[in-house]
Design a protein around this motif. Structure first.
Motif, PDB file in Angstrom:
ATOM      1  N   THR A  23       1.074  -0.832   4.841  1.00 52.20           N
ATOM      2  CA  THR A  23       0.420   0.156   3.979  1.00 52.20           C
ATOM      3  C   THR A  23       0.007  -0.468   2.652  1.00 52.20           C
ATOM      4  OG1 THR A  23       1.718   1.952   4.962  1.00 52.20           O
ATOM      5  CG2 THR A  23       0.684   2.382   2.823  1.00 52.20           C
ATOM      6  N   ILE A  24       0.914  -1.218   2.045  1.00 52.63           N
ATOM      7  CA  ILE A  24       0.613  -1.871   0.772  1.00 52.63           C
ATOM      8  C   ILE A  24      -0.480  -2.912   0.955  1.00 52.63           C
ATOM      9  CG2 ILE A  24       1.552  -3.389  -1.021  1.00 52.63           C
ATOM     10  CD1 ILE A  24       2.351  -0.468  -1.275  1.00 52.63           C
ATOM     11  N   PHE A  51      14.153  -4.934   0.608  1.00 56.72           N
ATOM     12  CA  PHE A  51      15.128  -3.849   0.671  1.00 56.72           C
ATOM     13  C   PHE A  51      14.795  -2.792   1.720  1.00 56.72           C
ATOM     14  CE2 PHE A  51      15.237  -5.334  -3.795  1.00 56.72           C
ATOM     15  CZ  PHE A  51      16.546  -5.797  -3.825  1.00 56.72           C
ATOM     16  N   GLY A  52      13.682  -2.970   2.421  1.00 57.34           N
ATOM     17  CA  GLY A  52      13.319  -2.001   3.454  1.00 57.34           C
ATOM     18  C   GLY A  52      12.886  -0.666   2.910  1.00 57.34           C
ATOM     19  N   ALA A  53      12.278  -0.649   1.710  1.00 56.69           N
ATOM     20  CA  ALA A  53      11.846   0.608   1.108  1.00 56.69           C
ATOM     21  C   ALA A  53      10.835   1.315   2.009  1.00 56.69           C
ATOM     22  CB  ALA A  53      11.233   0.348  -0.268  1.00 56.69           C
ATOM     23  N   GLY A  54      11.041   2.599   2.226  1.00 55.89           N
ATOM     24  CA  GLY A  54      10.127   3.384   3.042  1.00 55.89           C
ATOM     25  C   GLY A  54       8.963   3.904   2.218  1.00 55.89           C
ATOM     26  N   ILE A  55       8.025   4.565   2.887  1.00 57.71           N
ATOM     27  CA  ILE A  55       6.851   5.105   2.210  1.00 57.71           C
ATOM     28  C   ILE A  55       7.260   6.028   1.061  1.00 57.71           C
ATOM     29  CG2 ILE A  55       4.791   6.538   2.469  1.00 57.71           C
ATOM     30  CD1 ILE A  55       4.523   3.843   3.800  1.00 57.71           C
ATOM     31  N   GLU A  56       8.267   6.849   1.306  1.00 63.13           N
ATOM     32  CA  GLU A  56       8.687   7.803   0.277  1.00 63.13           C
ATOM     33  C   GLU A  56       9.291   7.100  -0.942  1.00 63.13           C
ATOM     34  OE1 GLU A  56      12.088   6.991   3.012  1.00 63.13           O
ATOM     35  OE2 GLU A  56       9.948   7.454   3.246  1.00 63.13           O
ATOM     36  N   LEU A 104       2.840  -5.864  -6.126  1.00 64.98           N
ATOM     37  CA  LEU A 104       3.989  -6.770  -5.988  1.00 64.98           C
ATOM     38  C   LEU A 104       5.309  -6.008  -6.014  1.00 64.98           C
ATOM     39  CD1 LEU A 104       2.947  -9.857  -8.152  1.00 64.98           C
ATOM     40  CD2 LEU A 104       3.096  -9.691  -5.668  1.00 64.98           C
ATOM     41  N   HIS A 105       5.421  -5.026  -6.898  1.00 61.66           N
ATOM     42  CA  HIS A 105       6.675  -4.265  -6.951  1.00 61.66           C
ATOM     43  C   HIS A 105       6.930  -3.558  -5.623  1.00 61.66           C
ATOM     44  CE1 HIS A 105       9.956  -1.883  -8.575  1.00 61.66           C
ATOM     45  NE2 HIS A 105       9.383  -0.808  -8.059  1.00 61.66           N
ATOM     46  N   ALA A 106       5.910  -2.899  -5.085  1.00 61.10           N
ATOM     47  CA  ALA A 106       6.082  -2.157  -3.836  1.00 61.10           C
ATOM     48  C   ALA A 106       6.329  -3.099  -2.665  1.00 61.10           C
ATOM     49  CB  ALA A 106       4.837  -1.304  -3.569  1.00 61.10           C
ATOM     50  N   PHE A 107       5.600  -4.202  -2.612  1.00 59.77           N
ATOM     51  CA  PHE A 107       5.751  -5.138  -1.498  1.00 59.77           C
ATOM     52  C   PHE A 107       7.123  -5.793  -1.515  1.00 59.77           C
ATOM     53  CE2 PHE A 107       4.820  -8.869   1.139  1.00 59.77           C
ATOM     54  CZ  PHE A 107       4.098  -8.268   2.169  1.00 59.77           C
ATOM     55  N   ARG A 108       7.610  -6.138  -2.680  1.00 62.96           N
ATOM     56  CA  ARG A 108       8.954  -6.730  -2.786  1.00 62.96           C
ATOM     57  C   ARG A 108      10.027  -5.733  -2.351  1.00 62.96           C
ATOM     58  NH1 ARG A 108       7.011  -9.456  -8.336  1.00 62.96           N
ATOM     59  NH2 ARG A 108       6.740 -11.612  -7.607  1.00 62.96           N
ATOM     60  N   GLN A 109       9.868  -4.485  -2.744  1.00 62.46           N
ATOM     61  CA  GLN A 109      10.837  -3.471  -2.337  1.00 62.46           C
ATOM     62  C   GLN A 109      10.825  -3.270  -0.825  1.00 62.46           C
ATOM     63  OE1 GLN A 109      13.100  -1.934  -4.453  1.00 62.46           O
ATOM     64  NE2 GLN A 109      12.281  -3.435  -5.892  1.00 62.46           N
ATOM     65  N   ALA A 110       9.637  -3.261  -0.229  1.00 61.82           N
ATOM     66  CA  ALA A 110       9.523  -3.059   1.223  1.00 61.82           C
ATOM     67  C   ALA A 110      10.020  -4.266   1.997  1.00 61.82           C
ATOM     68  CB  ALA A 110       8.072  -2.768   1.588  1.00 61.82           C
ATOM     69  N   LEU A 111       9.746  -5.457   1.484  1.00 63.00           N
ATOM     70  CA  LEU A 111      10.112  -6.685   2.194  1.00 63.00           C
ATOM     71  C   LEU A 111      11.591  -7.018   2.058  1.00 63.00           C
ATOM     72  CD1 LEU A 111       8.615  -9.046   3.767  1.00 63.00           C
ATOM     73  CD2 LEU A 111       8.803 -10.317   1.637  1.00 63.00           C
ATOM     74  N   GLY A 147      15.369 -19.968   4.073  1.00 66.12           N
ATOM     75  CA  GLY A 147      16.416 -18.963   3.990  1.00 66.12           C
ATOM     76  C   GLY A 147      16.013 -17.630   3.396  1.00 66.12           C
ATOM     77  N   LEU A 148      14.736 -17.297   3.389  1.00 67.18           N
ATOM     78  CA  LEU A 148      14.316 -15.985   2.899  1.00 67.18           C
ATOM     79  C   LEU A 148      14.857 -14.900   3.825  1.00 67.18           C
ATOM     80  CD1 LEU A 148      12.558 -14.323   0.889  1.00 67.18           C
ATOM     81  CD2 LEU A 148      10.676 -14.576   2.524  1.00 67.18           C
ATOM     82  N   ASP A 149      15.552 -13.930   3.268  1.00 65.99           N
ATOM     83  CA  ASP A 149      16.210 -12.873   4.058  1.00 65.99           C
ATOM     84  C   ASP A 149      15.229 -11.745   4.349  1.00 65.99           C
ATOM     85  OD1 ASP A 149      17.893 -11.118   5.287  1.00 65.99           O
ATOM     86  OD2 ASP A 149      19.198 -10.782   3.557  1.00 65.99           O
ATOM     87  N   LEU A 150      14.919 -11.553   5.638  1.00 70.09           N
ATOM     88  CA  LEU A 150      13.975 -10.514   6.038  1.00 70.09           C
ATOM     89  C   LEU A 150      14.633  -9.433   6.910  1.00 70.09           C
ATOM     90  CD1 LEU A 150      10.827 -12.628   7.004  1.00 70.09           C
ATOM     91  CD2 LEU A 150      11.310 -11.483   4.842  1.00 70.09           C
ATOM     92  N   GLN A 151      15.954  -9.354   6.899  1.00 68.54           N
ATOM     93  CA  GLN A 151      16.615  -8.435   7.815  1.00 68.54           C
ATOM     94  C   GLN A 151      16.404  -6.969   7.439  1.00 68.54           C
ATOM     95  OE1 GLN A 151      20.912  -8.700   7.728  1.00 68.54           O
ATOM     96  NE2 GLN A 151      20.947  -9.344   5.575  1.00 68.54           N
ATOM     97  N   HIS A 152      15.957  -6.704   6.203  1.00 63.25           N
ATOM     98  CA  HIS A 152      15.751  -5.309   5.791  1.00 63.25           C
ATOM     99  C   HIS A 152      14.271  -4.920   5.707  1.00 63.25           C
ATOM    100  CE1 HIS A 152      19.993  -5.101   4.918  1.00 63.25           C
ATOM    101  NE2 HIS A 152      19.900  -6.078   4.036  1.00 63.25           N
ATOM    102  N   ILE A 153      13.384  -5.778   6.154  1.00 68.02           N
ATOM    103  CA  ILE A 153      11.951  -5.559   5.982  1.00 68.02           C
ATOM    104  C   ILE A 153      11.490  -4.248   6.637  1.00 68.02           C
ATOM    105  CG2 ILE A 153      11.414  -6.913   8.044  1.00 68.02           C
ATOM    106  CD1 ILE A 153       8.818  -7.780   6.715  1.00 68.02           C
ATOM    107  N   ASN A 154      10.622  -3.537   5.928  1.00 66.22           N
ATOM    108  CA  ASN A 154      10.007  -2.313   6.462  1.00 66.22           C
ATOM    109  C   ASN A 154       8.539  -2.642   6.761  1.00 66.22           C
ATOM    110  OD1 ASN A 154       8.585   0.265   6.602  1.00 66.22           O
ATOM    111  ND2 ASN A 154      10.475   1.195   5.848  1.00 66.22           N
ATOM    112  N   ILE A 155       8.225  -2.825   8.028  1.00 71.34           N
ATOM    113  CA  ILE A 155       6.896  -3.265   8.436  1.00 71.34           C
ATOM    114  C   ILE A 155       5.820  -2.249   8.042  1.00 71.34           C
ATOM    115  CG2 ILE A 155       5.429  -3.911  10.382  1.00 71.34           C
ATOM    116  CD1 ILE A 155       7.545  -5.955   9.806  1.00 71.34           C
TER     117      ILE A 155
END
Length: 268
Positions: free
Chosen positions: A147-148, A223-228, A214-221, A134-142
């Motif tokens: 990049t990370i 919450f869909g955090a973008g490069i900026e 880990l902080h950046a990868f978790r945010q991207a995976l 059940g890991l939620d990946l609907q917001h992932i930013n590939i």
């Protein structure tokens, strides 16, 4: 360079496939580890929620990414020295260094299979977590994740090559692997957020590339955090890479020269 990369990749792939049970059990171990932490997350329950607000409130998602990257870091850190030791024991290191391939290319290319395979392992960790737990990946930013991942490979590789240089010089006993593996486990945000650490140790954690990865990868995976959104972590990892990679390559070059002068290239 490309065909040398392919040659090293094929060599290591043939070696891995020659031990089929070991190859299969690596994937079985991933599923077991994910299952273990899935039920551990249930055991932890809501007690950790107040520390996980910035990570979606799910301890399972938090720790899954942590253990996936920890296995990646540990292998990236140790693969250069382990492959070097294996080639010394098989007597192939001296033969490779007699070819037009430089010592730095040998140590980098020797870990190419491990890097690709371990990157694939991260995808498996995340995929299994999503498909079965059940890991939620609907917001992932590939793009951010890739990049990370690339910056992680560069920064981790510098430390790994430095480890191989130390092994080449002292033959046994490698403080780099032990030191960074211990520090990452305790202070890198693998199993718990660095927010629970005392102020001094929290500042120490900022000196580790794992913390920013880990902080950046978790945010991207999650919450869909973008490069900026993760540009600070990207710049920090870039600085780590610029410092550690050239330093590691230089140290290995000097270690090779020292071993050649003393005729100890094949000693282990």
């Amino acid at each position: 360079m490309f065909w040398r990369f392919v040659s090293f990749l094929r060599k290591d792939l043939y070696i891995e496939l020659s031990y089929k049970f070991s190859f299969v059990f690596q994937f079985a171990g991933i599923f077991f580890q994910i299952t273990l932490f899935y039920f551990m997350a249930k055991f932890v329950g809501q007690g950790a929620d107040r520390f996980l607000v910035n990570y979606g409130g799910s301890y399972f998602a938090f720790v899954l990414i942590g253990i996936a990257y920890q296995s990646y870091f540990n292998l990236a850190l140790g693969s250069f020295s382990q492959n070097l030791r294996r080639d010394q024991m098989l007597g192939t290191l001296e033969m490779m260094l007699m070819t037009p391939t430089s010592g730095q290319q040998v140590v980098v290319l020797s870990a190419s299979y491990d890097m690709l395979f371990t990157s694939f392992r991260i995808i498996i960790y995340i995929g299994v977590g999503a498909l079965f737990f059940g890991l939620d990946l609907q917001h992932i930013n590939i793009l951010s994740c890739i990049t990370i991942l690339i910056l992680s490979i560069l920064s981790f590789s510098g430390l790994g090559i430095l480890s191989a240089a130390i092994i080449m010089y002292v033959k046994r006993g490698d403080p780099v692997v032990w030191l960074f593996s211990t520090l990452n486990t305790l202070f890198g945000g693998v199993y718990f957020t660095t927010d629970v650490l005392p102020p001094l140790l929290k500042k120490l954690s900022l000196l580790l590339p794992m913390t920013h990865t880990l902080h950046a990868f978790r945010q991207a995976l999650l919450f869909g955090a973008g490069i900026e959104d993760i540009i600070t972590e990207i710049m920090i990892l870039l600085v780590f890479s610029i410092i550690t990679l050239p330093a590691g390559l230089l140290a290995f070059k000097l270690a090779i020269q020292q071993a050649k002068r003393h005729g100890s290239l094949g000693q282990y």
